[in-house]
Design a protein around this motif. Structure first.
Motif, PDB file in Angstrom:
ATOM      1  N   LYS A 125      -1.947   3.897 -10.024  1.00  0.00           N
ATOM      2  CA  LYS A 125      -3.188   3.250  -9.560  1.00  0.00           C
ATOM      3  C   LYS A 125      -3.996   4.228  -8.681  1.00  0.00           C
ATOM      4  O   LYS A 125      -5.212   4.355  -8.822  1.00  0.00           O
ATOM      5  CB  LYS A 125      -2.842   1.986  -8.759  1.00  0.00           C
ATOM      6  CG  LYS A 125      -4.045   1.232  -8.259  1.00  0.00           C
ATOM      7  CD  LYS A 125      -3.630   0.016  -7.456  1.00  0.00           C
ATOM      8  CE  LYS A 125      -4.829  -0.762  -6.932  1.00  0.00           C
ATOM      9  NZ  LYS A 125      -5.653  -0.020  -5.991  1.00  0.00           N
ATOM     10  N   ALA A 126      -3.264   4.933  -7.804  1.00  0.00           N
ATOM     11  CA  ALA A 126      -3.932   5.880  -6.900  1.00  0.00           C
ATOM     12  C   ALA A 126      -4.631   6.985  -7.683  1.00  0.00           C
ATOM     13  O   ALA A 126      -5.768   7.367  -7.366  1.00  0.00           O
ATOM     14  CB  ALA A 126      -2.907   6.480  -5.935  1.00  0.00           C
ATOM     15  N   ASN A 172      -5.670   6.767 -10.773  1.00  0.00           N
ATOM     16  CA  ASN A 172      -6.771   6.120 -11.480  1.00  0.00           C
ATOM     17  C   ASN A 172      -7.970   5.932 -10.544  1.00  0.00           C
ATOM     18  O   ASN A 172      -9.103   6.247 -10.905  1.00  0.00           O
ATOM     19  CB  ASN A 172      -6.286   4.771 -12.027  1.00  0.00           C
ATOM     20  CG  ASN A 172      -7.276   4.164 -13.000  1.00  0.00           C
ATOM     21  OD1 ASN A 172      -7.881   4.884 -13.788  1.00  0.00           O
ATOM     22  ND2 ASN A 172      -7.452   2.848 -12.933  1.00  0.00           N
ATOM     23  N   ASP A 173      -7.690   5.469  -9.339  1.00  0.00           N
ATOM     24  CA  ASP A 173      -8.769   5.258  -8.352  1.00  0.00           C
ATOM     25  C   ASP A 173      -9.471   6.572  -8.034  1.00  0.00           C
ATOM     26  O   ASP A 173     -10.700   6.644  -7.945  1.00  0.00           O
ATOM     27  CB  ASP A 173      -8.194   4.664  -7.058  1.00  0.00           C
ATOM     28  CG  ASP A 173      -7.708   3.219  -7.268  1.00  0.00           C
ATOM     29  OD1 ASP A 173      -8.037   2.638  -8.333  1.00  0.00           O
ATOM     30  OD2 ASP A 173      -6.982   2.693  -6.395  1.00  0.00           O
ATOM     31  N   LEU A 174      -8.656   7.608  -7.861  1.00  0.00           N
ATOM     32  CA  LEU A 174      -9.194   8.923  -7.522  1.00  0.00           C
ATOM     33  C   LEU A 174     -10.098   9.439  -8.636  1.00  0.00           C
ATOM     34  O   LEU A 174     -11.184   9.976  -8.385  1.00  0.00           O
ATOM     35  CB  LEU A 174      -8.010   9.884  -7.324  1.00  0.00           C
ATOM     36  CG  LEU A 174      -8.195  11.092  -6.429  1.00  0.00           C
ATOM     37  CD1 LEU A 174      -8.669  10.692  -5.049  1.00  0.00           C
ATOM     38  CD2 LEU A 174      -6.864  11.839  -6.314  1.00  0.00           C
ATOM     39  N   ASN A 198     -11.655   7.603 -10.900  1.00  0.00           N
ATOM     40  CA  ASN A 198     -12.874   6.790 -10.924  1.00  0.00           C
ATOM     41  C   ASN A 198     -13.844   7.249  -9.855  1.00  0.00           C
ATOM     42  O   ASN A 198     -15.047   7.367 -10.083  1.00  0.00           O
ATOM     43  CB  ASN A 198     -12.539   5.309 -10.703  1.00  0.00           C
ATOM     44  CG  ASN A 198     -11.931   4.691 -11.963  1.00  0.00           C
ATOM     45  OD1 ASN A 198     -12.194   5.159 -13.066  1.00  0.00           O
ATOM     46  ND2 ASN A 198     -11.116   3.651 -11.804  1.00  0.00           N
ATOM     47  N   GLN A 199     -13.299   7.510  -8.698  1.00  0.00           N
ATOM     48  CA  GLN A 199     -14.106   7.955  -7.565  1.00  0.00           C
ATOM     49  C   GLN A 199     -14.799   9.287  -7.875  1.00  0.00           C
ATOM     50  O   GLN A 199     -15.943   9.504  -7.496  1.00  0.00           O
ATOM     51  CB  GLN A 199     -13.131   8.153  -6.404  1.00  0.00           C
ATOM     52  CG  GLN A 199     -13.722   8.129  -5.015  1.00  0.00           C
ATOM     53  CD  GLN A 199     -12.573   8.386  -4.026  1.00  0.00           C
ATOM     54  OE1 GLN A 199     -11.526   7.744  -4.095  1.00  0.00           O
ATOM     55  NE2 GLN A 199     -12.771   9.322  -3.138  1.00  0.00           N
ATOM     56  N   PHE A 215      -4.296  -1.394 -15.528  1.00  0.00           N
ATOM     57  CA  PHE A 215      -5.440  -0.636 -14.988  1.00  0.00           C
ATOM     58  C   PHE A 215      -6.423  -0.192 -16.068  1.00  0.00           C
ATOM     59  O   PHE A 215      -7.374   0.539 -15.793  1.00  0.00           O
ATOM     60  CB  PHE A 215      -4.943   0.599 -14.226  1.00  0.00           C
ATOM     61  CG  PHE A 215      -3.957   0.271 -13.139  1.00  0.00           C
ATOM     62  CD1 PHE A 215      -4.299  -0.607 -12.126  1.00  0.00           C
ATOM     63  CD2 PHE A 215      -2.685   0.827 -13.124  1.00  0.00           C
ATOM     64  CE1 PHE A 215      -3.397  -0.928 -11.122  1.00  0.00           C
ATOM     65  CE2 PHE A 215      -1.778   0.521 -12.125  1.00  0.00           C
ATOM     66  CZ  PHE A 215      -2.127  -0.372 -11.121  1.00  0.00           C
ATOM     67  N   ASN A 236       0.852  -1.193   0.000  1.00  0.00           N
ATOM     68  CA  ASN A 236       0.000   0.000   0.000  1.00  0.00           C
ATOM     69  C   ASN A 236       0.884   1.238   0.000  1.00  0.00           C
ATOM     70  O   ASN A 236       1.959   1.240   0.605  1.00  0.00           O
ATOM     71  CB  ASN A 236      -0.888   0.027   1.250  1.00  0.00           C
ATOM     72  CG  ASN A 236      -1.953  -1.041   1.184  1.00  0.00           C
ATOM     73  OD1 ASN A 236      -2.495  -1.316   0.105  1.00  0.00           O
ATOM     74  ND2 ASN A 236      -2.222  -1.668   2.315  1.00  0.00           N
TER      75      ASN A 236
END
Lengths: 484, 371
Positions: free
Chosen positions: B278-279, B281-283, B285-286, B318, B207
């Protein structure tokens, strides 16, 4: 050590403080030591060359005075030593290249093609200047002047750091007179010296160094520049070399003044000259007067008829050109000025005989056209001087007259801080110009008041220093005349 | 007689001392006024000439460094531009956080290549792409926002997205990274303001872990304290800028501030870069916005094959669209194109980048909001 470097900023105050704080009898030795330190900070070994040339010329001076009946032979020996050193260090590779080119052009008729090597010689800084000072010294003793008896004094005359690398070319009589009368630092000398140093620093770093990229872009990309680019690059070089060289001279003269010495002025608004003779009375004055006294006059000057005078002028200017550098374009520049002077003299004699031309040159239009023509001729000369070769100089001159779109140099000019620095300096130059002061007495009075205020002087000095530093580009350029 | 002479000498010296003393006191306000006038004059001159404006980065808690909002900068170190950072500290025109209707916003994050101080704002690729998208669209207005900051690494780009860019509700986020520069994530304690930034590492469970030790230490150091204390001068005074630049030149001549900095090999740093991608990308998406990667080549023909492969693997993992500009730039270099000043793109470089990016956005349907 460059005048516009941090090392000089540290070196000079230390020397100045030590000089004024030490007893009078030590001051000459101290200045001599400082001058050798200054010279050897560049290349230690060449300090020995300066020392050897100084010792030789000192002895030759004494011999010239002692053996008057053999003075011609001694003078010739002296000229051989000084010109020999100058030619060896400055012109060996030039001569080898010229010889090699000559042999190549004779190729079809020569059975052998010798491959002449290039000598690995580093040009000693200032050799052109101190060689000319030594020649002046020996020739004046030959003409009856008295030599310098003290080796320390003579050494100081030769090595004096404010004028060591790029002049002004001193006359030993003036220098010795000042050396014999070591004074205290007056308030006026302090302020004039500081003003000259700051003025020179601003000319060098804020003006000349910011004009340098415009010039190099124009002169290095000859094939791609437009008409306006060519004009801007040429005018920029005219001012770059003026600010660079006069800036150096100002710092040198200011430094000398802070040590109690007065060096001769080298420039007097050269670009407002009304003809080429006038230009040479205003540009690099110490060199042109040297060439007049030790080359043109010994050749016969103007005493042996009109055509002989022209020939003497041409020879003097060709050699003057060659003195600047070991390359054909410098010779071409000298020859161009020589021809220009011949034409100028002929025109003057013609104009003197014609009432119409005399009347025309007294009108404002006549005066303006004289200035414009002289400046244009000087500009063409500068192209020959700055270009990498005579061929490339002709290419640039052609560019001035073939209409083509401009971008490279024009774009650089619009981005350059010189756009602000130049008007700023022009205002200052107008304020301190004597004839302008006389025309505007109110402004003159204001200027006088402004600089008489003790409380204003030091903040203004600090401000001028900061302004110079602020305008200083990231890439510092060496003084142009250091290469000569 | 000697007594009279001594007395008169004493009196004269007293008068002299008195005069000198009163002269000194009267000089103080005059001197102060003169200094103020000279300083004001210099500020005016430097403003006209665009000098002393190079210190535009300031310490920033969230990202380490960020441009000073509203700062006017004339850039001459490489190329030339006159520009003002907007009130959010972006090299962009003033943008409102509330998105106007029928507007598609693109947030471009990156380093000096995105910031583009080497060219005028209207010649930067962000502006060129915005112009092209708007010219091709009738119903949607496009805004391409420049969030680039000099010397940013991937970690700082992620933090700038989180702390600033997302406030503008972008529809598409472009992470523009120089493949040889952006993944330089190692902490360095002696690099001054530029290196006083949060760093990232991976814990045992892989992480992402943020660490502000270097940044905090620098902010408490004398250098950090001085920089913060002088923030008003750094933001507003050109005279200060000139003095500071001169001092920097002197110091730089004597010491190389990065002499102790050793980068770990790229492969060892990539897992952190991968986690950061990845972080982001996640952000995205969120927040409901799209995300793409833009790999920028360095000056000269690029041969970062290994690095590009790693980036491409991360993008595939991703499902992130990725535009690798190396082939297009190499092709242009082969034709003799001049795309760089020294280490940054010139106008031709920006033009080529804008052409390729506009084409890629259209081909991948990235100019429409996330379904």
């Amino acid at each position: 050590m460059l005048f516009n470097s941090l090392s000089y900023l540290l070196f000079f105050p230390v020397v100045m403080a030590a000089y004024w704080l030490s007893p009078k009898r030590w001051r000459r030795a101290l200045l001599l030591a400082a001058s050798y330190f200054f010279y050897m900070s560049w290349l230690k070994a060449y300090g020995l060359l300066l020392l050897a040339l100084t010792a030789t010329n000192y002895l030759l001076g004494l011999l010239l005075d002692r053996f008057r009946d053999r003075r011609k032979a001694i003078l010739l020996a002296g000229l051989a030593v000084n010109l020999g050193a100058l030619c060896f260090y400055k012109y060996t590779n030039f001569l080898l290249a010229a010889l090699s080119d000559g042999m190549k052009s004779l190729g079809p008729w020569l059975s052998i093609q010798p491959d002449l090597p290039t000598a690995n010689i580093i040009l000693p800084l200032g050799i052109s200047f101190f060689a000319f000072e030594f020649i002046h010294y020996l020739m004046d003793i030959y003409r009856g002047h008295k030599p310098i008896r003290s080796l320390v004094d003579f050494g100081l005359f030769a090595a004096f750091f404010p004028s060591q690398i790029a002049g002004p070319i001193k006359r030993y009589q003036d220098f010795m007179h000042q050396l014999g009368d070591l004074r205290t630092l007056s308030r006026e000398s302090l302020h004039t010296g500081l003003t000259l140093i700051l003025q020179g620093l601003f000319k060098k770093v804020a003006l000349s160094d910011n004009l340098a990229p415009l010039v190099s872009t124009g002169f290095q990309h000859t094939a791609s520049i437009g008409t306006l680019d060519a004009w801007i690059a040429t005018v920029a070089f005219a001012f770059q070399i003026y600010f660079d060289f006069s800036g150096y001279t100002d710092i040198g003269r200011g430094s000398a003044l802070l040590l109690g010495f007065s060096l001769p002025d080298n420039f007097n608004l050269p670009y407002i000259a009304s003809n080429l003779s006038d230009f040479w009375k205003r540009w690099h004055i110490s060199l042109s007067s040297w060439l007049r006294d030790y080359l043109y006059i010994p050749l016969g000057g103007g005493r042996q008829g009109r055509w002989r005078k022209h020939a003497n002028l041409l020879i003097t200017m060709l050699l003057g050109g060659l003195w600047h550098g070991a390359a054909w374009h410098y010779v071409a520049w000298g020859g161009f000025h020589g021809l220009g002077l011949v034409v100028s003299h002929e025109y003057e004699s013609l104009a003197g005989r014609s009432k119409t031309l005399t009347a025309f040159h007294k009108t404002a239009v006549g005066k303006a056209s004289s200035l414009a023509v002289t400046f244009t001729v000087v500009l063409v000369g500068w192209v020959l001087f700055r270009a990498e070769s005579v061929g490339s100089a002709f290419e640039i001159i052609t560019r001035h007259f073939i209409l083509s779109p401009s971008d490279a140099v024009v774009g650089l000019l619009l981005e350059s801080p010189v756009i602000v620095a130049l008007p700023l300096y022009s205002i200052y130059a107008l304020l301190v110009n004597e004839s302008f002061k006389q025309k505007l007495p109110a402004l003159h009075a204001f200027y006088g008041w402004l600089f008489e205020q003790t409380s204003l002087r030091w903040p203004i000095y600090a401000g001028a220093f900061l302004a110079a530093i602020g305008f200083c580009p990231t890439k510092a350029e060496p003084f142009i005349y250091f290469q000569f | 007689m000697p007594t009279v002479a001594a007395d008169s000498r004493h009196q004269a010296s007293q008068v002299k001392t008195k005069t000198r003393s009163s002269w000194r006191w009267s000089l103080v306000p005059e001197l102060a006024l003169a200094c103020a006038l000279v300083l004001a004059g210099l500020e005016l001159i430097f403003f006209a000439a665009g000098l002393g404006e190079q210190e535009y980065l300031q310490p920033d808690r969230a990202t380490g460094t960020a441009p000073t909002p509203g700062k006017h900068v004339t850039w001459r170190q490489e190329g030339f531009s006159r520009t003002s950072f907007n009130s959010a500290g972006m090299r962009d025109i003033e943008r409102r956080t509330t998105k106007p209707p029928k507007t598609f916003r693109v947030a471009v994050l990156g380093d000096s290549y995105v910031e583009s101080l080497q060219v005028e704002p209207d010649r930067s690729f962000c502006q060129l792409v915005e112009n092209r998208l708007n010219a091709a669209s009738t119903d949607t207005h496009f805004e391409v926002m420049n969030f680039g900051v000099s010397a940013y690494n991937l970690g700082q780009m992620y933090l700038r997205l989180k702390s600033l860019a997302l406030n503008f509700k972008p529809d598409l986020v472009i992470l523009a990274m120089r493949i040889d520069q952006a993944p330089q994530l190692d902490p360095y304690a002696h690099g001054g303001l530029i290196f006083a930034r949060p760093t990232f590492s991976l814990d045992a469970k892989k992480n992402l872990k943020q660490d502000n030790t270097v940044q905090d230490a620098w902010l408490k150091s004398p250098d950090g304290q001085r920089t913060q204390g002088l923030s008003w001068l750094r933001a507003n005074s050109r005279v200060w800028g000139v003095i500071s630049l001169s001092v920097q030149h002197l110091v730089r001549n004597n010491q190389n501030e990065l002499c102790g900095y050793r980068e770990r090999p790229f492969d060892q740093q990539w897992p952190i870069a991968h986690a950061l991608i990845k972080a982001v990308n996640d952000l995205c998406n969120q927040e409901g916005c799209r995300f793409m990667l833009l790999a920028l080549p360095g000056p000269g023909p690029d041969h970062n094959d290994r690095q590009l492969k790693l980036l491409s693997n991360s993008a595939i993992t991703f499902g992130i669209p990725c535009l690798n500009l190396t082939p297009a730039f190499n092709q242009a270099f082969a034709k003799g194109a001049n795309l760089y000043f020294t280490s940054h793109m010139n106008e031709s470089g920006h033009q080529l980048l804008a052409d390729e990016l506009s084409k890629f956005l259209k081909q991948n349907d990235l100019t429409k909001p996330q379904p």
